[in-house]
Enzyme design. Structure first.
Site, short mmCIF file in Angstrom:
data_model
loop_
_atom_site.label_atom_id
_atom_site.label_comp_id
_atom_site.label_asym_id
_atom_site.label_seq_id
_atom_site.Cartn_x
_atom_site.Cartn_y
_atom_site.Cartn_z
N LYS A 40 0.84 -1.19 0.00
CA LYS A 40 0.00 0.00 0.00
C LYS A 40 0.88 1.25 0.00
O LYS A 40 1.81 1.35 0.79
CB LYS A 40 -0.90 -0.02 1.23
CG LYS A 40 -1.83 -1.24 1.23
CD LYS A 40 -2.56 -1.42 2.54
CE LYS A 40 -1.67 -1.89 3.65
NZ LYS A 40 -2.39 -2.19 4.90
N GLY A 87 -7.75 2.80 10.83
CA GLY A 87 -8.39 1.54 10.44
C GLY A 87 -8.42 1.25 8.95
O GLY A 87 -9.04 0.28 8.52
N THR A 88 -7.74 2.07 8.15
CA THR A 88 -7.79 1.83 6.69
C THR A 88 -7.14 0.49 6.32
O THR A 88 -7.63 -0.21 5.43
CB THR A 88 -7.08 2.97 5.91
OG1 THR A 88 -5.85 3.26 6.56
CG2 THR A 88 -7.94 4.22 5.85
N GLY A 89 -6.04 0.14 7.01
CA GLY A 89 -5.34 -1.11 6.69
C GLY A 89 -6.19 -2.33 7.00
O GLY A 89 -6.30 -3.26 6.20
N CYS A 90 -6.80 -2.31 8.19
CA CYS A 90 -7.67 -3.42 8.61
C CYS A 90 -8.84 -3.53 7.64
O CYS A 90 -9.20 -4.63 7.18
CB CYS A 90 -8.23 -3.17 10.01
SG CYS A 90 -6.98 -2.78 11.24
N THR A 103 -8.03 8.51 9.01
CA THR A 103 -7.71 7.28 8.26
C THR A 103 -7.46 6.12 9.21
O THR A 103 -6.84 5.13 8.83
CB THR A 103 -6.46 7.49 7.38
OG1 THR A 103 -5.39 7.92 8.23
CG2 THR A 103 -6.69 8.51 6.30
O1 PXL Z 1 -4.52 -0.61 12.10
C1 PXL Z 1 -3.77 -1.52 12.76
C2 PXL Z 1 -4.46 -2.09 13.96
C3 PXL Z 1 -4.74 -3.42 13.99
N1 PXL Z 1 -5.32 -4.02 15.04
C4 PXL Z 1 -5.66 -3.32 16.11
C5 PXL Z 1 -5.42 -1.96 16.16
C6 PXL Z 1 -4.80 -1.32 15.06
C7 PXL Z 1 -4.56 0.09 15.09
O2 PXL Z 1 -4.93 0.83 15.93
O3 PXL Z 1 -5.79 -1.28 17.23
C8 PXL Z 1 -6.31 -4.01 17.26
#
Ligand code: PXL
Length: 270
Positions: free
Chosen positions: A176, A210-213, A208
């Site tokens: 990404k 949580g964008t990766g999750c 932004t």
């Molecule tokens: O975005 C990565 C991530 C993954 N998992 C948990 C998170 C975060 C970022 O804050 O809290 C539980």
């Protein structure tokens, strides 16, 4: 809408609801997948940062996976936060009980505010063992740099790093490009046969979280419903971009995105 697929999400909890397993469940639900979960850790956080992380014991993570899939087999699996090598080893063991090869790994390392979510030893094990067992890995640039030792400053560097991950045993990679200093955002999909660059408009916002999750789960959801992997990446990027564009401006720090962007409420509920 009818449920289109079933997915298992192995990830950490984010009390603020924007990232982690909360983002994963919202994404899967809003894209038509039934979400099952195995929680790996509980974080206390808000949009300003992470206050604490409490790991779930590895055996209990293993049991969540095994007991759940013994009853309902998932069509695909998304893996997020894995904080220790013990957890990685247990997850690898549990994957043997899962019939699908559609396994997507988001190699979560640091939260938006900078808090570290994985140990150094676990990163080594992820590279050595887990990488080979998943179908797609979705690192951002800092994560790709840590996994490969390559300093990334350009699209060419991203492709070079992706090829290093292929050498290490990865089948498909989506690096990404959000962290790159470029006008547009370039997300690059690489496997042994092809390279595809997805170009998106850069959206100027702090919101932004949580964008990766969200992206990795969106890809898992599309892929679990039968779309091919490249198309699933394209649609996942589209979903995240719409979620950022319509972000609700919640919180005083890095706010969440709008997972509901794909949903129209049925008129029976209005
Ligand atoms: O975005 C990565 C991530 C993954 N998992 C948990 C998170 C975060 C970022 O804050 O809290 C539980």
């Amino acid at each position: 809408m009818k449920i289109k697929s079933k997915i298992l999400i192995i990830a950490g909890s984010d009390s603020s609801g924007g990232a982690g397993i909360q983002a994963d469940i919202k994404t899967a639900t809003c894209l038509g997948s039934f979400a099952m979960t195995a929680i790996t850790a509980v974080t206390v956080q808000n949009t300003k940062g992470v206050k604490s992380v409490v790991p779930i014991v590895p055996n209990e993570i293993y049991n969540q996976i095994i007991y759940t899939v013994k009853d309902i087999q998932p069509d695909a699996v998304k893996i997020g936060m894995l904080h220790s090598s013990q957890v990685i080893n247990k997850v690898i063991l549990s994957l043997k009980k899962i019939k699908t090869k559609k396994i997507i790994l988001d190699p979560v390392m640091v939260a938006k505010g900078g808090a570290k979510l994985i140990s150094d030893e676990a990163i080594k094990l992820m590279k050595k063992k887990l990488l080979k067992k998943v179908f797609l890995i979705t690192p951002n640039i800092p994560e790709a740099e840590i996994l490969t030792g390559v300093k990334i400053n350009s699209k060419e560097d991203m492709i070079f790093a992706a090829n290093k991950l292929i050498e290490a045993g990865a089948a498909n990679i989506l690096i990404k490009g959000g962290h790159l200093n470029s006008k547009k955002v370039h997300d690059i999909y690489v496997n042994k046969r092809e390279i595809k660059i997805f170009n998106s408009k850069r959206i100027k916002t702090l919101n932004t979280h949580g964008t990766g999750c969200t992206l990795s789960t969106a890809i898992t959801s599309f892929f679990s419903c039968g779309k091919d992997l490249k198309k699933s990446c394209e649609l996942g990027i589209k979903y995240v971009n719409s979620a950022i564009l319509t972000n609700p401006k919640f919180g005083k720090g890095n706010g969440p995105i709008n997972h509901l962007n794909s949903i129209e409420l049925n008129r029976n509920y209005k």
